[in-house]
Design an enzyme around this catalytic site. Structure first.
Site, short mmCIF file in Angstrom:
data_model
loop_
_atom_site.label_atom_id
_atom_site.label_comp_id
_atom_site.label_asym_id
_atom_site.label_seq_id
_atom_site.Cartn_x
_atom_site.Cartn_y
_atom_site.Cartn_z
N HIS A 210 0.80 -1.24 0.00
CA HIS A 210 0.00 0.00 0.00
C HIS A 210 0.83 1.28 0.00
CE1 HIS A 210 0.97 -0.14 4.29
NE2 HIS A 210 0.72 1.16 4.30
C1 UD1 Z 1 -1.87 5.76 5.58
C2 UD1 Z 1 -0.56 6.30 6.13
C3 UD1 Z 1 0.50 5.22 6.04
C4 UD1 Z 1 0.05 3.93 6.70
C5 UD1 Z 1 -1.31 3.52 6.15
C6 UD1 Z 1 -1.81 2.33 6.94
C7 UD1 Z 1 -0.19 8.71 5.80
C8 UD1 Z 1 0.53 9.72 5.02
N1 UD1 Z 1 -0.12 7.44 5.36
O1 UD1 Z 1 -1.65 5.46 4.23
O2 UD1 Z 1 1.68 5.66 6.70
O3 UD1 Z 1 1.01 2.93 6.42
O4 UD1 Z 1 -2.24 4.60 6.29
O5 UD1 Z 1 -2.74 1.58 6.23
O6 UD1 Z 1 -0.82 9.04 6.79
N2 UD1 Z 1 -9.00 4.76 1.20
C9 UD1 Z 1 -10.25 4.20 1.14
N3 UD1 Z 1 -10.88 3.87 2.30
C10 UD1 Z 1 -10.34 4.06 3.52
C11 UD1 Z 1 -9.07 4.65 3.58
C12 UD1 Z 1 -8.40 4.99 2.43
O7 UD1 Z 1 -10.78 3.98 0.03
O8 UD1 Z 1 -10.97 3.72 4.54
C13 UD1 Z 1 -8.28 5.08 -0.05
C14 UD1 Z 1 -8.58 6.49 -0.56
O9 UD1 Z 1 -8.60 6.41 -1.96
C15 UD1 Z 1 -7.36 7.26 -0.11
C16 UD1 Z 1 -6.26 6.22 -0.19
O10 UD1 Z 1 -6.87 5.00 0.19
O11 UD1 Z 1 -7.10 8.37 -0.91
C17 UD1 Z 1 -5.10 6.52 0.72
O12 UD1 Z 1 -5.54 6.68 2.09
P1 UD1 Z 1 -4.68 7.54 3.13
O13 UD1 Z 1 -5.24 7.40 4.49
O14 UD1 Z 1 -4.48 8.91 2.61
O15 UD1 Z 1 -3.26 6.86 3.06
P2 UD1 Z 1 -2.86 5.33 3.22
O16 UD1 Z 1 -2.26 4.86 1.95
O17 UD1 Z 1 -3.96 4.55 3.82
N1 UDP Z 2 -3.58 -5.57 8.91
C1 UDP Z 2 -4.87 -6.04 9.12
N2 UDP Z 2 -5.64 -6.36 8.04
C2 UDP Z 2 -5.18 -6.26 6.76
C3 UDP Z 2 -3.86 -5.77 6.56
C4 UDP Z 2 -3.10 -5.42 7.65
O1 UDP Z 2 -5.32 -6.16 10.27
O2 UDP Z 2 -5.93 -6.57 5.82
C5 UDP Z 2 -2.76 -5.22 10.07
C6 UDP Z 2 -1.39 -5.85 10.11
O3 UDP Z 2 -1.46 -7.14 10.68
C7 UDP Z 2 -0.61 -4.87 10.95
C8 UDP Z 2 -1.22 -3.54 10.57
O4 UDP Z 2 -2.48 -3.83 10.00
O5 UDP Z 2 -0.87 -5.08 12.33
C9 UDP Z 2 -0.32 -2.87 9.57
O6 UDP Z 2 -1.00 -1.83 9.00
P1 UDP Z 2 -0.65 -1.26 7.55
O7 UDP Z 2 0.12 -2.26 6.78
O8 UDP Z 2 -1.92 -0.76 7.00
O9 UDP Z 2 0.23 0.02 7.93
P2 UDP Z 2 1.78 0.23 8.28
O10 UDP Z 2 2.14 -0.68 9.38
O11 UDP Z 2 2.56 -0.01 7.03
O12 UDP Z 2 1.83 1.67 8.65
#
Ligand code: UD1
Ligand code: UDP
Length: 333
Positions: A210
């Protein structure tokens, strides 16, 4: 005279933060309710039920006291909207401390809002560095750590990173809250999931992807998809982040059938998959560590990691995501 109860406002918004905060929230409620109280703020950064609600349902933590419903957006817009909404909450709640987790935009907005109101900030997972300042998360970490008064480091390396930036006061090496999460919630696995779903119970690798640097870079995403598609002697299970689903669609990339793409799963199901898989392929911070906790080899699709200990211990390999398809080379050899 009765001791004053210390009031904490916890600010979270993204999936990994619900998992981290669950560990501390349970402790506050179950063991420290006479000394600490918590007001739980969800910024709304993640909002799909399988990215948010499922964690509150599964992880024995109360619903957030308030959801700011900020949702998705560009970095400036998302962080800015969080900043002014969090400020309103802090002015109303008047906490003794603000507690924040990790490195997302919700983390930085919480730190900044509290810092400007002179409310002390406690940062859980302080001191991590990738030394790649292009990453939004690295910017969030550095700025947050410089605003925090209490810095809870998961590792000694994290403490040294802070020391190198001149941050020594308020720094404590406390261990990794995600290790506590994986230990505690693993005990809830038994008996809960038998009827649940058609995901395999053996002979597969677990995939998550992601990071913006992979999903939003068409060349890197294409190289990753090509490598994964070529690995047809391995079965993959891929709980897909909504960002990645959209990026694959946008860029016309398709994964072949030996990779089972499923919706994001709850934490308990994720732990079950981690326990059952042969190895992990990921660009997630959290999953690199959980692979280590479960003694599963991890292949990390990034150019650097904050969790250098997992690499030094020999359980994690950083392969990048370039055209040379180092992932493929690694798995074939
Ligand atoms: C965010 C964090 C990242 C973390 C990740 C965990 C920042 C800059 N990034 O990234 O560090 O690793 O969360 O998962 O804060 N979207 C949906 N539904 C949701 C959430 C997101 O459709 O419930 C989609 C939207 O298109 C959105 C995109 O995902 O624009 C990115 O979401 P965003 O929260 O901005 O960043 P993440 O990639 O989730
Ligand atoms: N995770 C989860 N369901 C999923 C994918 C990830 O519960 O479908 C959990 C994973 O086990 C870990 C956390 O989410 O505990 C990691 O989150 P993510 O990869 O979204 O973010 P990051 O750690 O890279 O910031």
């Amino acid at each position: 005279m009765k001791d004053k109860i210390i009031k904490i406002v916890t600010i979270v918004g993204a999936r990994p933060q619900f998992i981290k905060a669950a560990v501390i929230s349970r402790l506050i409620t179950n063991e420290y309710s006479g000394a600490l109280s918590e007001y739980f703020v969800h910024t709304g950064q993640h909002y799909d039920s399988n990215m948010s609600e499922v964690f509150f349902q599964e992880m024995l933590i109360p619903e957030p006291d308030i959801n700011l419903e900020v949702g998705s957006g560009s970095h400036g817009r998302q962080t800015g909207e969080m900043l002014y909404k969090i400020e309103e909450v802090l002015l109303q709640q008047k906490p003794d401390w603000v507690m924040i987790y990790g490195d997302t935009n919700s983390t930085l907005a919480g730190a900044l809002a509290a810092g400007k109101l002179n409310i002390p900030v406690a940062h859980v997972e302080a001191g991590l560095r990738s030394f790649n300042r292009k990453m939004a998360e690295e910017q969030n970490r550095v700025l947050t750590d410089h605003l925090a008064s209490l810095l809870f480091c998961p590792t000694e390396v994290a403490r040294q990173n802070l020391e190198a930036e001149g941050i020594e006061a308020g720094v404590e090496v406390v261990g990794d809250v995600m290790y506590d999460a994986s230990l505690f919630y693993r005990t809830m696995l038994e008996g809960m999931l038998a009827e649940q779903r058609s995901l395999p119970s053996a002979n597969f690798y677990l995939l998550t992807l992601h990071r913006a640097e992979n999903t939003d870079n068409p060349e890197r995403l294409a190289a990753i998809v090509e490598a994964l598609n070529s690995l047809d002697n391995f079965k993959g299970v891929f709980p897909i982040h909504p960002r990645t689903r959209k990026a694959l669609q946008r860029q016309g990339q398709k994964l072949k059938a030996h990779i089972k793409v499923v919706e994001p799963v709850g934490f308990l199901e994720m732990l079950r998959l981690e326990e059952a898989c042969d190895f992990v392929v990921t660009d997630s911070g959290g999953l690199q560590k959980e692979a280590y906790f479960f003694a599963k080899p991890c292949i990390t699709l990034r150019d650097q990691t904050e969790w250098v200990e997992t690499v030094e211990a020999g359980w994690n390999v950083i392969v990048g995501a370039d055209k040379e398809n180092s992932l493929l080379t690694l798995l074939i050899n």
